[in-house]
Write a protein that holds these residues in place. Sequence first.
Motif, PDB file in Angstrom:
ATOM      1  N   ALA A   1       0.747  -1.269  -0.106  1.00  0.00           N
ATOM      2  CA  ALA A   1       0.165   0.013   0.073  1.00  0.00           C
ATOM      3  C   ALA A   1       1.114   1.212  -0.169  1.00  0.00           C
ATOM      4  CB  ALA A   1      -1.062  -0.083   1.228  1.00  0.00           C
ATOM      5  N   ILE A   2       0.743   2.060  -0.949  1.00  0.00           N
ATOM      6  CA  ILE A   2       1.514   3.332  -1.151  1.00  0.00           C
ATOM      7  C   ILE A   2       0.473   4.454  -0.442  1.00  0.00           C
ATOM      8  CG2 ILE A   2       0.559   3.683  -3.411  1.00  0.00           C
ATOM      9  CD1 ILE A   2       3.051   5.319  -4.240  1.00  0.00           C
ATOM     10  N   SER A   3       1.111   5.238   0.148  1.00  0.00           N
ATOM     11  CA  SER A   3       0.535   6.576   0.740  1.00  0.00           C
ATOM     12  C   SER A   3       1.600   7.686   0.906  1.00  0.00           C
ATOM     13  CB  SER A   3       0.022   6.151   2.431  1.00  0.00           C
ATOM     14  OG  SER A   3       1.139   5.952   3.160  1.00  0.00           O
ATOM     15  N   ARG A   4       0.961   8.839   1.163  1.00  0.00           N
ATOM     16  CA  ARG A   4       1.763  10.042   1.423  1.00  0.00           C
ATOM     17  C   ARG A   4       1.538  10.934   2.577  1.00  0.00           C
ATOM     18  NH1 ARG A   4      -0.777  14.379  -1.253  1.00  0.00           N
ATOM     19  NH2 ARG A   4      -2.654  13.732  -2.614  1.00  0.00           N
ATOM     20  N   ASP A   5       2.387  11.610   2.947  1.00  0.00           N
ATOM     21  CA  ASP A   5       2.010  12.778   3.994  1.00  0.00           C
ATOM     22  C   ASP A   5       2.402  14.119   3.417  1.00  0.00           C
ATOM     23  OD1 ASP A   5       2.180  14.654   6.140  1.00  0.00           O
ATOM     24  OD2 ASP A   5       2.468  12.759   7.805  1.00  0.00           O
ATOM     25  N   ASN A   6       1.590  14.605   3.018  1.00  0.00           N
ATOM     26  CA  ASN A   6       1.879  16.066   2.328  1.00  0.00           C
ATOM     27  C   ASN A   6       2.629  17.031   3.292  1.00  0.00           C
ATOM     28  OD1 ASN A   6       0.867  15.217  -0.143  1.00  0.00           O
ATOM     29  ND2 ASN A   6      -1.080  16.124   0.386  1.00  0.00           N
ATOM     30  N   ALA A   7       2.359  17.170   4.515  1.00  0.00           N
ATOM     31  CA  ALA A   7       2.849  17.983   5.584  1.00  0.00           C
ATOM     32  C   ALA A   7       4.292  17.762   5.701  1.00  0.00           C
ATOM     33  CB  ALA A   7       2.211  18.084   6.854  1.00  0.00           C
ATOM     34  N   ARG A   8       4.623  16.463   5.585  1.00  0.00           N
ATOM     35  CA  ARG A   8       5.945  15.969   5.808  1.00  0.00           C
ATOM     36  C   ARG A   8       6.633  15.648   4.523  1.00  0.00           C
ATOM     37  NH1 ARG A   8       6.859  14.528  11.137  1.00  0.00           N
ATOM     38  NH2 ARG A   8       4.864  14.343  12.412  1.00  0.00           N
ATOM     39  N   ASN A   9       6.087  16.139   3.396  1.00  0.00           N
ATOM     40  CA  ASN A   9       6.620  15.674   2.246  1.00  0.00           C
ATOM     41  C   ASN A   9       7.323  14.306   2.093  1.00  0.00           C
ATOM     42  OD1 ASN A   9       9.345  17.225  -0.029  1.00  0.00           O
ATOM     43  ND2 ASN A   9       7.106  16.624  -0.660  1.00  0.00           N
ATOM     44  N   THR A  10       6.548  13.269   2.435  1.00  0.00           N
ATOM     45  CA  THR A  10       7.047  12.166   2.730  1.00  0.00           C
ATOM     46  C   THR A  10       6.097  11.089   1.795  1.00  0.00           C
ATOM     47  OG1 THR A  10       8.408  12.512   4.688  1.00  0.00           O
ATOM     48  CG2 THR A  10       7.996  10.179   4.201  1.00  0.00           C
ATOM     49  N   MET A  11       6.688  10.163   1.382  1.00  0.00           N
ATOM     50  CA  MET A  11       5.792   9.070   0.742  1.00  0.00           C
ATOM     51  C   MET A  11       6.274   7.831   1.405  1.00  0.00           C
ATOM     52  SD  MET A  11       5.524   7.942  -3.303  1.00  0.00           S
ATOM     53  CE  MET A  11       7.247   7.818  -3.574  1.00  0.00           C
ATOM     54  N   TYR A  12       5.208   6.877   1.642  1.00  0.00           N
ATOM     55  CA  TYR A  12       5.389   5.455   2.342  1.00  0.00           C
ATOM     56  C   TYR A  12       5.147   4.216   1.299  1.00  0.00           C
ATOM     57  CZ  TYR A  12       5.474   8.683   6.062  1.00  0.00           C
ATOM     58  OH  TYR A  12       5.861   9.660   7.067  1.00  0.00           O
ATOM     59  N   LEU A  13       5.875   3.240   1.462  1.00  0.00           N
ATOM     60  CA  LEU A  13       5.094   2.016   0.994  1.00  0.00           C
ATOM     61  C   LEU A  13       5.068   0.952   1.979  1.00  0.00           C
ATOM     62  CD1 LEU A  13       4.339   0.332  -1.790  1.00  0.00           C
ATOM     63  CD2 LEU A  13       6.920  -0.414  -1.619  1.00  0.00           C
ATOM     64  N   GLN A  14       3.715   0.500   2.441  1.00  0.00           N
ATOM     65  CA  GLN A  14       3.589  -0.522   3.539  1.00  0.00           C
ATOM     66  C   GLN A  14       3.586  -1.654   2.586  1.00  0.00           C
ATOM     67  OE1 GLN A  14       3.172  -0.463   7.187  1.00  0.00           O
ATOM     68  NE2 GLN A  14       3.445  -2.715   6.788  1.00  0.00           N
ATOM     69  N   MET A  15       4.432  -2.910   2.934  1.00  0.00           N
ATOM     70  CA  MET A  15       4.761  -4.030   2.360  1.00  0.00           C
ATOM     71  C   MET A  15       4.434  -5.034   3.439  1.00  0.00           C
ATOM     72  SD  MET A  15       8.186  -3.512   0.214  1.00  0.00           S
ATOM     73  CE  MET A  15       9.275  -3.413   1.783  1.00  0.00           C
ATOM     74  N   ASN A  16       3.228  -5.963   3.095  1.00  0.00           N
ATOM     75  CA  ASN A  16       2.835  -7.018   3.781  1.00  0.00           C
ATOM     76  C   ASN A  16       2.954  -8.279   3.304  1.00  0.00           C
ATOM     77  OD1 ASN A  16       1.921  -5.218   5.954  1.00  0.00           O
ATOM     78  ND2 ASN A  16       0.077  -4.992   4.972  1.00  0.00           N
ATOM     79  N   ASN A  17       3.050  -9.391   3.805  1.00  0.00           N
ATOM     80  CA  ASN A  17       3.088 -10.703   3.326  1.00  0.00           C
ATOM     81  C   ASN A  17       4.051 -10.838   2.203  1.00  0.00           C
ATOM     82  OD1 ASN A  17       2.261 -13.313   2.818  1.00  0.00           O
ATOM     83  ND2 ASN A  17       0.942 -13.008   1.314  1.00  0.00           N
ATOM     84  N   LEU A  18       5.395 -10.590   2.693  1.00  0.00           N
ATOM     85  CA  LEU A  18       6.339 -10.185   1.694  1.00  0.00           C
ATOM     86  C   LEU A  18       6.886 -11.927   1.509  1.00  0.00           C
ATOM     87  CD1 LEU A  18       8.457  -7.540   3.788  1.00  0.00           C
ATOM     88  CD2 LEU A  18       7.823  -7.388   1.073  1.00  0.00           C
ATOM     89  N   LYS A  19       7.288 -11.751   0.155  1.00  0.00           N
ATOM     90  CA  LYS A  19       7.858 -13.165  -0.558  1.00  0.00           C
ATOM     91  C   LYS A  19       9.354 -13.000  -0.972  1.00  0.00           C
ATOM     92  CE  LYS A  19       2.895 -13.687  -2.338  1.00  0.00           C
ATOM     93  NZ  LYS A  19       2.597 -14.666  -1.776  1.00  0.00           N
TER      94      LYS A  19
END
Length: 120
Positions: A69-87
């Motif tokens: 799941a990709i997301s972002r925090d505009n106030a922090r100018n930061t983008m994230y990638l939550q990775m689950n069930n990694l293979k």
Amino acid sequence: QVPPVESGGGSVQAGGSLRLSCAASKRGFSTNDMGWYRQRPGKEREFIAGITRTDGDTYYADSVKGRFAISRDNARNTMYLQMNNLKPEDTAIYYCNEDVIAGMPVYDYWGQGTQVTVSS
């Protein structure tokens, strides 16, 4: 222009989770999307997740859909990638890009990336 800085990688067992961060550095206004890419051993860099700058709409490569799941925090100018069930197939260097259109990078401009290693 200072390249984005990726962090949060590491070594995990299959089925585990990681959350990657991208400190964006682009200055000025852009209507392009932002996104995450990865480069697996012996392969070319590939698109895996994108997000629009305005509405935050997301889209994914089939290989990670339902797990990442990709997301972002505009106030922090930061983008994230939550990775689950990694293979093990997710083992790669992960990169972010601040100018993406339909999963394609507009410019050939990359940070150092962050290594993700998934053991069997």
